[in-house]
Design an enzyme around this catalytic site. Structure first.
Site, PDB file in Angstrom:
ATOM      1  N   ARG A  37       0.707  -1.175  -0.015  1.00 18.49           N
ATOM      2  CA  ARG A  37      -0.054   0.025  -0.024  1.00 18.49           C
ATOM      3  C   ARG A  37       0.813   1.286  -0.083  1.00 18.49           C
ATOM      4  O   ARG A  37       0.536   2.335  -0.334  1.00 18.49           O
ATOM      5  CB  ARG A  37      -0.986  -0.068   1.099  1.00 18.49           C
ATOM      6  CG  ARG A  37      -1.918   1.211   1.411  1.00 18.49           C
ATOM      7  CD  ARG A  37      -3.315   0.826   2.114  1.00 18.49           C
ATOM      8  NE  ARG A  37      -2.946   0.066   3.320  1.00 18.49           N
ATOM      9  CZ  ARG A  37      -2.428   0.584   4.348  1.00 18.49           C
ATOM     10  NH1 ARG A  37      -2.127   1.573   4.637  1.00 18.49           N
ATOM     11  NH2 ARG A  37      -2.375  -0.455   5.480  1.00 18.49           N
ATOM     12  N   TYR A  78     -17.507  17.088 -14.722  1.00 15.08           N
ATOM     13  CA  TYR A  78     -17.640  15.869 -14.520  1.00 15.08           C
ATOM     14  C   TYR A  78     -18.566  15.667 -13.407  1.00 15.08           C
ATOM     15  O   TYR A  78     -18.211  16.090 -12.225  1.00 15.08           O
ATOM     16  CB  TYR A  78     -16.225  14.989 -14.168  1.00 15.08           C
ATOM     17  CG  TYR A  78     -16.547  13.512 -14.252  1.00 15.08           C
ATOM     18  CD1 TYR A  78     -16.777  12.674 -15.402  1.00 15.08           C
ATOM     19  CD2 TYR A  78     -16.577  13.031 -13.020  1.00 15.08           C
ATOM     20  CE1 TYR A  78     -16.871  11.473 -15.208  1.00 15.08           C
ATOM     21  CE2 TYR A  78     -16.564  11.602 -12.824  1.00 15.08           C
ATOM     22  CZ  TYR A  78     -16.960  10.825 -13.982  1.00 15.08           C
ATOM     23  OH  TYR A  78     -17.165   9.494 -13.785  1.00 15.08           O
ATOM     24  N   ASP A 124      -8.531  19.668 -13.814  1.00 13.62           N
ATOM     25  CA  ASP A 124      -8.940  18.315 -14.303  1.00 13.62           C
ATOM     26  C   ASP A 124      -8.244  18.298 -15.994  1.00 13.62           C
ATOM     27  O   ASP A 124      -9.082  18.894 -16.621  1.00 13.62           O
ATOM     28  CB  ASP A 124     -10.371  18.032 -14.137  1.00 13.62           C
ATOM     29  CG  ASP A 124     -10.608  16.632 -14.528  1.00 13.62           C
ATOM     30  OD1 ASP A 124     -10.082  16.039 -15.471  1.00 13.62           O
ATOM     31  OD2 ASP A 124     -11.453  15.962 -14.128  1.00 13.62           O
ATOM     32  N   LYS A 147      -9.199   7.475 -19.324  1.00 22.63           N
ATOM     33  CA  LYS A 147      -9.627   7.855 -20.503  1.00 22.63           C
ATOM     34  C   LYS A 147      -8.518   7.732 -21.496  1.00 22.63           C
ATOM     35  O   LYS A 147      -8.034   6.820 -21.624  1.00 22.63           O
ATOM     36  CB  LYS A 147     -10.496   9.098 -20.160  1.00 22.63           C
ATOM     37  CG  LYS A 147     -11.459   9.365 -19.137  1.00 22.63           C
ATOM     38  CD  LYS A 147     -12.636   8.432 -19.215  1.00 22.63           C
ATOM     39  CE  LYS A 147     -13.439   8.072 -18.032  1.00 22.63           C
ATOM     40  NZ  LYS A 147     -13.871   9.654 -17.178  1.00 22.63           N
TER      41      LYS A 147
HETATM   42  C1  PLP Z   1     -14.021   9.954 -15.869  1.00 24.03           C
HETATM   43  C2  PLP Z   1     -13.789  11.246 -15.315  1.00 24.03           C
HETATM   44  C3  PLP Z   1     -13.453  11.539 -13.949  1.00 24.03           C
HETATM   45  C4  PLP Z   1     -13.450  10.483 -13.179  1.00 24.03           C
HETATM   46  O1  PLP Z   1     -12.463   9.567 -13.000  1.00 24.03           O
HETATM   47  P1  PLP Z   1     -12.957   7.897 -13.066  1.00 24.03           P
HETATM   48  O2  PLP Z   1     -11.388   7.206 -13.370  1.00 24.03           O
HETATM   49  O3  PLP Z   1     -14.119   7.290 -13.594  1.00 24.03           O
HETATM   50  O4  PLP Z   1     -12.908   7.721 -11.363  1.00 24.03           O
HETATM   51  C5  PLP Z   1     -12.945  12.662 -13.517  1.00 24.03           C
HETATM   52  N1  PLP Z   1     -13.282  13.812 -14.601  1.00 24.03           N
HETATM   53  C6  PLP Z   1     -13.203  13.837 -15.668  1.00 24.03           C
HETATM   54  C7  PLP Z   1     -13.178  14.652 -16.913  1.00 24.03           C
HETATM   55  C8  PLP Z   1     -13.607  12.225 -16.173  1.00 24.03           C
HETATM   56  O5  PLP Z   1     -13.984  12.311 -17.624  1.00 24.03           O
END
Ligand code: PLP
Length: 361
Positions: free
Chosen positions: A50, A101, A172, A197
């Site tokens: 961890r 998001y 983000d 993504k």
């Molecule tokens: C998918 C997404 C998230 C969340 O991420 P996860 O890997 O699904 O937990 C946050 N911000 C954006 C812009 C996303 O597309």
């Protein structure tokens, strides 16, 4: 090979191939293998599964190198988000986009409803609104381009305004990737990724990351990861790094496809609005016939996949307002398209035949 061995700095397109490799010694593997280990012999830095893992570290080196900071990987983008929001003191003011998001906005609203933070929503395309909102705030949260309307923020001016007001800026960067936008170089303090993504790119991994240049912040985020167990699996991190190695070519192809499709979509009679920030692989359209028209489009595609996630090699689409908590500022007919690397004429032919059904009575 370190950058310093070369006469000129290497392009990010090269570094994403060369960074994060084991030392080049005879019989050493070219890339970091996946390390399945919960326990290490005592006396080193890792100690326990961890606390550290060499496969995580290889992924972190590459992402950190590309973003220009130190990266930490988490079990998901939402786990990375939770780690960042854990930095907020009780009662802090957070400035966040009106649409972004949904998981991030839901987490912010939950904290607000529990009385732990105050939340101010802004239109991220309006620098004056941001400047006013960050006064007395602790954190400015940006997502740019933002889900699902693809608004773009001026990260440099927004983070300067936040800094002047004593707030940190979080970006983000999931939609842009570090190949299209490097928020830390623009003045942001922390970058958050859903590596699920474009970074991993093959729709087979859920993973997140933070990147920062501040050692204290990095230490606090790492402590959160340890104490809350927000750790990724070594296998997922391995797959994400394997995907990241081809981000450059995937992005080039998908972006070229997106530009072509955006042009053709704009000329289709069933499309009332096209939203595209000018770069990247995500675009959104609004179509004739409202929610029903959009549902007919999504239900008629054969090559495109109707799914909520994005950023894979496959082209996917979804009508956003099928989610009850999606913002009412998002048109009911808005379909978000994540453009993949298939042949663009195949993609267009499928979309065009599906769009023809939208306008149909
Ligand atoms: C998918 C997404 C998230 C969340 O991420 P996860 O890997 O699904 O937990 C946050 N911000 C954006 C812009 C996303 O597309």
């Amino acid at each position: 090979m370190a950058d310093s061995d070369l006469a000129h700095p290497l392009s990010p397109h090269t570094r994403l191939v060369t960074a994060g490799r084991p030392a080049a010694e005879p019989d050493a593997p070219l890339n970091e293998p996946v390390m399945f280990a919960s326990t290490y012999h005592a006396g080193g830095e890792r100690g326990y599964g961890r606390y550290g893992n060499p496969t995580w570290e290889a992924f972190e080196q590459v992402l950190g190198d590309l973003e220009g900071g130190t990266a930490l990987t988490f079990s998901s983008g939402m786990a990375a988000t939770s780690a960042v929001l854990s930095l907020l003191p009780e009662g802090a003011v957070v400035v966040a986009p009106e649409t972004a998001y949904l998981g991030v906005l839901d987490q912010l609203r939950e904290r607000r409803d529990a009385g732990r933070i105050q939340l101010r929503h802004v239109d991220i395309t309006d620098p004056t609104e941001i400047k006013d909102a960050v006064q007395e705030a602790a954190m400015l949260w940006l997502e740019s381009p933002a889900n699902p309307k693809l608004e773009v923020a001026d990260v440099a001016s927004a983070s300067a305004a936040a800094r002047d007001a004593g707030a940190i800026t979080v970006v983000d960067n999931t939609f842009a990737t570090p190949l299209l936008q490097r928020p830390l170089a623009l003045g942001a303090d922390i970058v958050v990724h859903s590596a699920t993504k474009l970074i991993s790119g093959h729709s087979d991994v859920v993973l997140g990351a933070t990147v920062t240049t501040n050692d204290d912040t990095r230490g606090r985020l790492e402590r959160y990861r340890r104490l809350h167990g927000a750790i990724p699996s070594p296998m997922d991190t391995f797959l994400a790094l394997r995907g990241l190695r081809t981000l450059g070519v995937r992005l080039d192809r998908a972006q070229a496809n997106a530009a072509t499709l955006v042009e053709r979509l704009g000329a289709h009679p069933a499309v009332t609005t096209v939203r595209y920030p000018g770069s990247g692989t995500i675009c959104s359209i609004e179509v004739a016939g409202g929610a029903e028209g959009a549902d007919r489009v999504v239900g008629s595609v054969r090559l495109w996949v109707n799914t909520t996630s994005l950023g894979g090699v496959e082209s996917t689409l979804e009508r956003r307002r099928r989610w009850p908590s999606e913002s009412e500022t998002v048109d009911v007919s808005l379909i978000r398209l994540s453009v993949g690397i298939e042949d663009v004429d195949d993609l267009w032919a499928d979309l065009a035949q599906a769009l023809d059904t939208a306008a149909a009575p």
